[in-house]
Design a protein around this motif. Structure first.
Motif, PDB file in Angstrom:
ATOM      1  N   PRO A 151      20.768   2.780 -28.622  1.00  0.00           N
ATOM      2  CA  PRO A 151      20.583   3.662 -27.479  1.00  0.00           C
ATOM      3  C   PRO A 151      20.574   2.872 -26.167  1.00  0.00           C
ATOM      4  CG  PRO A 151      18.459   3.192 -28.463  1.00  0.00           C
ATOM      5  CD  PRO A 151      19.503   2.497 -29.310  1.00  0.00           C
ATOM      6  N   LEU A 152      21.071   3.497 -25.117  1.00  0.00           N
ATOM      7  CA  LEU A 152      20.943   2.924 -23.782  1.00  0.00           C
ATOM      8  C   LEU A 152      19.493   3.089 -23.347  1.00  0.00           C
ATOM      9  CD1 LEU A 152      24.182   4.163 -21.998  1.00  0.00           C
ATOM     10  CD2 LEU A 152      23.737   1.948 -23.058  1.00  0.00           C
ATOM     11  N   LYS A 153      19.003   2.121 -22.592  1.00  0.00           N
ATOM     12  CA  LYS A 153      17.585   2.113 -22.240  1.00  0.00           C
ATOM     13  C   LYS A 153      17.379   1.931 -20.741  1.00  0.00           C
ATOM     14  CE  LYS A 153      16.244   0.092 -26.658  1.00  0.00           C
ATOM     15  NZ  LYS A 153      15.477   1.207 -27.157  1.00  0.00           N
ATOM     16  N   ASN A 154      16.393   2.648 -20.218  1.00  0.00           N
ATOM     17  CA  ASN A 154      15.897   2.362 -18.882  1.00  0.00           C
ATOM     18  C   ASN A 154      15.136   1.039 -18.969  1.00  0.00           C
ATOM     19  OD1 ASN A 154      16.775   4.747 -17.544  1.00  0.00           O
ATOM     20  ND2 ASN A 154      15.104   5.874 -18.491  1.00  0.00           N
ATOM     21  N   HIS A 155      15.161   0.284 -17.878  1.00  0.00           N
ATOM     22  CA  HIS A 155      14.464  -1.008 -17.889  1.00  0.00           C
ATOM     23  C   HIS A 155      13.862  -1.274 -16.523  1.00  0.00           C
ATOM     24  CE1 HIS A 155      13.412  -4.974 -19.186  1.00  0.00           C
ATOM     25  NE2 HIS A 155      14.224  -5.576 -18.325  1.00  0.00           N
ATOM     26  N   LEU A 156      12.533  -1.201 -16.453  1.00  0.00           N
ATOM     27  CA  LEU A 156      11.771  -1.488 -15.245  1.00  0.00           C
ATOM     28  C   LEU A 156      10.828  -2.643 -15.538  1.00  0.00           C
ATOM     29  CD1 LEU A 156      12.629   1.577 -14.988  1.00  0.00           C
ATOM     30  CD2 LEU A 156      10.628   1.855 -13.553  1.00  0.00           C
ATOM     31  N   THR A 157      10.685  -3.550 -14.590  1.00  0.00           N
ATOM     32  CA  THR A 157       9.797  -4.696 -14.773  1.00  0.00           C
ATOM     33  C   THR A 157       8.902  -4.873 -13.549  1.00  0.00           C
ATOM     34  OG1 THR A 157      11.380  -6.290 -13.861  1.00  0.00           O
ATOM     35  CG2 THR A 157      11.477  -5.865 -16.249  1.00  0.00           C
ATOM     36  N   LEU A 158       7.887  -5.714 -13.699  1.00  0.00           N
ATOM     37  CA  LEU A 158       6.904  -5.938 -12.631  1.00  0.00           C
ATOM     38  C   LEU A 158       6.837  -7.402 -12.238  1.00  0.00           C
ATOM     39  CD1 LEU A 158       3.878  -3.900 -14.064  1.00  0.00           C
ATOM     40  CD2 LEU A 158       5.518  -3.154 -12.339  1.00  0.00           C
ATOM     41  N   SER A 159       6.546  -7.645 -10.957  1.00  0.00           N
ATOM     42  CA  SER A 159       6.164  -8.979 -10.501  1.00  0.00           C
ATOM     43  C   SER A 159       5.028  -8.817  -9.492  1.00  0.00           C
ATOM     44  CB  SER A 159       7.351  -9.747  -9.916  1.00  0.00           C
ATOM     45  OG  SER A 159       7.902  -9.063  -8.836  1.00  0.00           O
ATOM     46  N   PHE A 160       4.258  -9.890  -9.335  1.00  0.00           N
ATOM     47  CA  PHE A 160       3.011  -9.819  -8.574  1.00  0.00           C
ATOM     48  C   PHE A 160       2.910 -10.957  -7.574  1.00  0.00           C
ATOM     49  CE2 PHE A 160       2.450  -8.014 -12.740  1.00  0.00           C
ATOM     50  CZ  PHE A 160       1.751  -6.841 -12.513  1.00  0.00           C
ATOM     51  N   ASP A 161       2.395 -10.618  -6.392  1.00  0.00           N
ATOM     52  CA  ASP A 161       2.062 -11.604  -5.374  1.00  0.00           C
ATOM     53  C   ASP A 161       0.674 -11.285  -4.868  1.00  0.00           C
ATOM     54  OD1 ASP A 161       4.756 -13.090  -4.578  1.00  0.00           O
ATOM     55  OD2 ASP A 161       5.237 -10.981  -4.906  1.00  0.00           O
ATOM     56  N   ASP A 162      -0.226 -12.288  -4.871  1.00  0.00           N
ATOM     57  CA  ASP A 162      -1.514 -12.061  -4.240  1.00  0.00           C
ATOM     58  C   ASP A 162      -1.358 -12.337  -2.745  1.00  0.00           C
ATOM     59  OD1 ASP A 162      -1.808 -14.846  -3.830  1.00  0.00           O
ATOM     60  OD2 ASP A 162      -3.178 -15.099  -5.514  1.00  0.00           O
ATOM     61  N   SER A 163      -2.447 -12.408  -2.025  1.00  0.00           N
ATOM     62  CA  SER A 163      -2.353 -12.575  -0.564  1.00  0.00           C
ATOM     63  C   SER A 163      -1.813 -13.938  -0.154  1.00  0.00           C
ATOM     64  CB  SER A 163      -3.724 -12.334   0.076  1.00  0.00           C
ATOM     65  OG  SER A 163      -4.671 -13.240  -0.458  1.00  0.00           O
ATOM     66  N   GLU A 164      -1.716 -14.875  -1.114  1.00  0.00           N
ATOM     67  CA  GLU A 164      -1.273 -16.223  -0.771  1.00  0.00           C
ATOM     68  C   GLU A 164      -0.018 -16.692  -1.507  1.00  0.00           C
ATOM     69  OE1 GLU A 164      -4.685 -18.634  -1.571  1.00  0.00           O
ATOM     70  OE2 GLU A 164      -5.834 -17.764   0.081  1.00  0.00           O
ATOM     71  N   LYS A 165       0.192 -16.197  -2.735  1.00  0.00           N
ATOM     72  CA  LYS A 165       1.275 -16.777  -3.531  1.00  0.00           C
ATOM     73  C   LYS A 165       1.742 -15.841  -4.643  1.00  0.00           C
ATOM     74  CE  LYS A 165      -2.128 -19.345  -6.183  1.00  0.00           C
ATOM     75  NZ  LYS A 165      -3.232 -18.761  -5.505  1.00  0.00           N
ATOM     76  N   PHE A 166       2.851 -16.225  -5.242  1.00  0.00           N
ATOM     77  CA  PHE A 166       3.424 -15.529  -6.390  1.00  0.00           C
ATOM     78  C   PHE A 166       2.507 -15.695  -7.590  1.00  0.00           C
ATOM     79  CE2 PHE A 166       6.370 -15.858 -10.120  1.00  0.00           C
ATOM     80  CZ  PHE A 166       6.843 -14.555 -10.098  1.00  0.00           C
ATOM     81  N   ARG A 167       2.242 -14.597  -8.307  1.00  0.00           N
ATOM     82  CA  ARG A 167       1.342 -14.642  -9.472  1.00  0.00           C
ATOM     83  C   ARG A 167       2.060 -14.350 -10.789  1.00  0.00           C
ATOM     84  NH1 ARG A 167      -4.220 -14.272  -8.493  1.00  0.00           N
ATOM     85  NH2 ARG A 167      -4.373 -14.600 -10.739  1.00  0.00           N
ATOM     86  N   GLY A 168       3.385 -14.211 -10.750  1.00  0.00           N
ATOM     87  CA  GLY A 168       4.117 -14.074 -11.991  1.00  0.00           C
ATOM     88  C   GLY A 168       4.912 -12.793 -12.106  1.00  0.00           C
ATOM     89  N   ALA A 169       5.636 -12.704 -13.245  1.00  0.00           N
ATOM     90  CA  ALA A 169       6.501 -11.547 -13.491  1.00  0.00           C
ATOM     91  C   ALA A 169       6.504 -11.231 -14.980  1.00  0.00           C
ATOM     92  CB  ALA A 169       7.919 -11.846 -13.013  1.00  0.00           C
ATOM     93  N   THR A 170       6.782  -9.983 -15.273  1.00  0.00           N
ATOM     94  CA  THR A 170       6.804  -9.525 -16.666  1.00  0.00           C
ATOM     95  C   THR A 170       8.120  -8.812 -16.920  1.00  0.00           C
ATOM     96  OG1 THR A 170       5.735  -7.456 -16.075  1.00  0.00           O
ATOM     97  CG2 THR A 170       4.301  -9.252 -16.732  1.00  0.00           C
ATOM     98  N   HIS A 171       9.122  -9.555 -17.242  1.00  0.00           N
ATOM     99  CA  HIS A 171      10.438  -8.967 -17.479  1.00  0.00           C
ATOM    100  C   HIS A 171      10.635  -8.684 -18.962  1.00  0.00           C
ATOM    101  CE1 HIS A 171      12.305 -10.330 -13.431  1.00  0.00           C
ATOM    102  NE2 HIS A 171      11.317  -9.481 -13.315  1.00  0.00           N
ATOM    103  N   ARG A 172       9.755  -7.820 -19.484  1.00  0.00           N
ATOM    104  CA  ARG A 172       9.839  -7.405 -20.877  1.00  0.00           C
ATOM    105  C   ARG A 172      10.498  -6.036 -20.953  1.00  0.00           C
ATOM    106  NH1 ARG A 172       5.542 -10.291 -20.262  1.00  0.00           N
ATOM    107  NH2 ARG A 172       3.403  -9.747 -20.351  1.00  0.00           N
TER     108      ARG A 172
END
Length: 151
Positions: free
Chosen positions: A78-99
């Motif tokens: 099946p074709l799938k929708n794919h949305l992912t998240l990334s995070f930045d706090d007030s000072e820096k990048f805190r990571g991403a979840t490309h699952r």
């Protein structure tokens, strides 16, 4: 736990390959932050639309000169929708979840972080959460993002 942020939205195929950035102000330092994210539908259920999208993609991205009815397009379902998240706090990048999960519970703290995220103190200030819309194959895809703080 205290709810800090709650947002819902809907994206369509025209939103594919773009980003939605939410800025939220966290008014205090939290020991732990919990992020709950879900979107639906995950799979495109419409077989005719799937066939059309798959054949268009095969023509556009492959060396197949002409996609005919004989092509086994169903093997790409099946074709799938794919949305992912990334995070930045007030000072820096805190990571991403490309699952590929359509439901996530993520944790951030100084000593613990969900895979893909960077452990550090959760300081007050302006945080940004980016939703990347890698693929939107259904007519609509609805999402919800909730953030909770734990002292």
């Amino acid at each position: 736990m205290k709810q800090i942020y709650n947002v819902k939205g809907t994206v369509t195929p025209s939103c594919a390959s773009s980003q939605i950035i939410y800025a939220m102000y966290i008014s205090e330092d939290y020991e732990r932050l919990h992020f709950y994210f879900k979107y639906t539908p995950k799979d495109l259920e419409d077989k005719k639309t799937s066939e059309l999208l798959i054949k268009e993609s095969l023509l556009k991205y492959s060396i197949i000169p002409n996609v005919t009815e004989e092509v086994n397009w169903e093997k790409y379902m099946p074709l799938k929708n794919h949305l992912t998240l990334s995070f930045d706090d007030s000072e820096k990048f805190r990571g991403a979840t490309h699952r590929h999960d359509s439901e996530l519970h993520l944790v951030l703290s100084e000593n613990e972080a969900s895979p893909g995220l960077i452990p550090d103190k959760n300081k007050s200030g302006l945080w940004k959460i980016t939703i990347s819309t890698h693929a939107i194959v259904s007519e609509e895809c609805s999402y919800q993002l909730e953030v909770f703080g734990e002292a």
